[in-house]
Design a protein around this motif. Structure first.
Motif, short mmCIF file in Angstrom:
data_model
loop_
_atom_site.label_atom_id
_atom_site.label_comp_id
_atom_site.label_asym_id
_atom_site.label_seq_id
_atom_site.Cartn_x
_atom_site.Cartn_y
_atom_site.Cartn_z
N LYS A 1 0.66 -1.24 0.10
CA LYS A 1 -0.06 -0.17 -0.04
C LYS A 1 0.82 1.34 0.03
N SER A 2 1.89 1.20 0.97
CA SER A 2 2.81 2.31 0.77
C SER A 2 3.76 2.42 -0.26
N PHE A 3 3.97 1.19 -0.96
CA PHE A 3 4.92 0.87 -2.02
C PHE A 3 6.52 1.26 -1.70
N GLN B 1 -6.64 4.69 -5.81
CA GLN B 1 -7.53 3.52 -5.16
C GLN B 1 -6.83 3.36 -3.79
N GLY B 2 -6.37 4.61 -3.01
CA GLY B 2 -5.78 4.45 -1.97
C GLY B 2 -4.44 3.87 -1.63
N CYS B 3 -3.84 3.61 -2.87
CA CYS B 3 -2.29 3.07 -2.71
C CYS B 3 -1.29 4.11 -3.45
N ALA B 4 -0.40 4.04 -2.74
CA ALA B 4 0.95 4.83 -3.33
C ALA B 4 1.05 4.49 -4.65
N GLN C 1 15.00 -1.97 -17.97
CA GLN C 1 15.23 -1.48 -16.38
C GLN C 1 14.10 -2.23 -15.40
N ASP C 2 14.61 -2.55 -14.69
CA ASP C 2 13.85 -3.07 -13.33
C ASP C 2 13.10 -1.91 -12.67
N TYR C 3 11.88 -1.51 -12.53
CA TYR C 3 11.51 -0.50 -11.94
C TYR C 3 10.80 -0.67 -10.64
N ALA C 4 10.33 -1.93 -10.53
CA ALA C 4 9.90 -2.38 -9.16
C ALA C 4 10.05 -3.75 -8.99
N GLN C 5 10.55 -4.13 -7.76
CA GLN C 5 10.47 -5.45 -7.46
C GLN C 5 10.31 -5.79 -5.94
N TYR C 6 9.42 -6.78 -5.64
CA TYR C 6 9.24 -7.09 -4.33
C TYR C 6 9.95 -8.52 -3.96
N LEU C 7 11.37 -8.36 -3.14
CA LEU C 7 12.12 -9.56 -2.95
C LEU C 7 11.56 -10.29 -2.17
N SER C 8 11.79 -11.58 -2.33
CA SER C 8 11.60 -12.74 -1.49
C SER C 8 10.06 -12.75 -0.86
N CYS C 9 9.20 -12.56 -1.72
CA CYS C 9 7.78 -12.18 -1.20
C CYS C 9 6.90 -13.47 -0.91
N VAL C 10 7.46 -14.62 -1.37
CA VAL C 10 6.76 -15.75 -0.85
C VAL C 10 7.41 -16.92 -1.06
N GLU D 1 10.21 7.40 -24.89
CA GLU D 1 8.98 7.98 -24.83
C GLU D 1 7.97 7.22 -23.76
N ASP D 2 8.36 5.88 -23.31
CA ASP D 2 7.59 5.23 -22.48
C ASP D 2 7.45 5.58 -21.14
N GLU D 3 6.07 5.76 -20.54
CA GLU D 3 6.05 5.85 -19.06
C GLU D 3 5.01 5.10 -18.56
N ILE D 4 5.09 4.68 -17.37
CA ILE D 4 4.65 3.63 -16.67
C ILE D 4 4.17 4.36 -15.13
N TRP D 5 3.11 4.16 -14.81
CA TRP D 5 2.63 4.51 -13.20
C TRP D 5 2.10 3.20 -12.96
N LEU D 6 2.34 2.79 -11.69
CA LEU D 6 2.14 1.49 -11.08
C LEU D 6 1.77 1.69 -9.40
N ALA D 7 0.63 1.04 -9.14
CA ALA D 7 0.02 1.02 -7.95
C ALA D 7 -0.64 -0.11 -7.41
N GLY D 8 -1.11 -0.40 -6.27
CA GLY D 8 -1.74 -1.36 -5.69
C GLY D 8 -1.25 -2.74 -5.84
#
Length: 167
Positions: free
Chosen positions: A19-21, A38-41, A55-64, A152-159
């Motif tokens: 949620k806080s990202f 939607q209430g998420c960062a 380019q790796d723009y977001a990664q959750y490490l060892s999540c499960v 020119e590519d842009e990405i927004w990511l949440a939730g």
């Protein structure tokens, strides 16, 4: 199709700090914005280096640490231009997956490609893991990657969510 895209799978989100990202379990070259959706960062990525092929723009490490033959659903809100790729990996084979955009595959690294919309959309990928005892000893990462050198590519990511179970 709108009714078939889940906004909630109904299970517990296995990702910490989604949620806080922010947190030590999250890495990547994206920028954490002051905006929320939607209430998420929200994290934002724009490729500024045409010499990088990915380019790796977001990664959750060892999540499960997954269960043998387990089923998991990764879902997220995103908007932008171009494509994004999602990986669910740990060096062991994933098995099969299907995405909200109708793509089925069985890549070892769980790589699923999504074509982004200019408006916020909920995307998901459902993984069915192979039967093996090795799956139960090595944690998987959930990775978001921009996979080309277009500036020119842009990405927004949440939730971002990762849940055990099926849609």
């Amino acid at each position: 199709i709108e009714g078939k895209i889940p906004t909630e799978i109904g299970a517990v989100n296995l990702l910490k700090n989604s949620k806080s990202f922010s947190g030590s379990n999250i890495t990547g070259v994206s920028t954490l914005l002051n905006d929320t959706y939607q209430g998420c960062a929200v994290r934002y990525f724009k490729n500024t280096n045409p010499n990088l092929s990915f380019q790796d723009y977001a990664q959750y490490l060892s999540c499960v640490v997954p269960k043998s033959e387990g089923e998991y659903v990764a879902s997220f809100w995103a908007k932008g231009s171009g494509t994004t790729r999602v990986f669910f990996y740990n060096g062991l084979s994933v098995g099969n997956f299907v995405t909200s955009q109708g793509v089925s595959d069985n890549r070892d690294d769980g790589r699923a490609t999504f074509t982004l919309s200019e408006n916020w959309q909920r995307y998901w990928v459902k993984y069915k893991l192979q039967a093996t005892t090795e799956q139960q000893t090595v944690a998987k990462n959930l990775l978001f990657r921009h996979d080309n050198n277009r500036t020119e590519d842009e990405i927004w990511l949440a939730g971002v969510q990762l849940e055990e179970g099926n849609i």
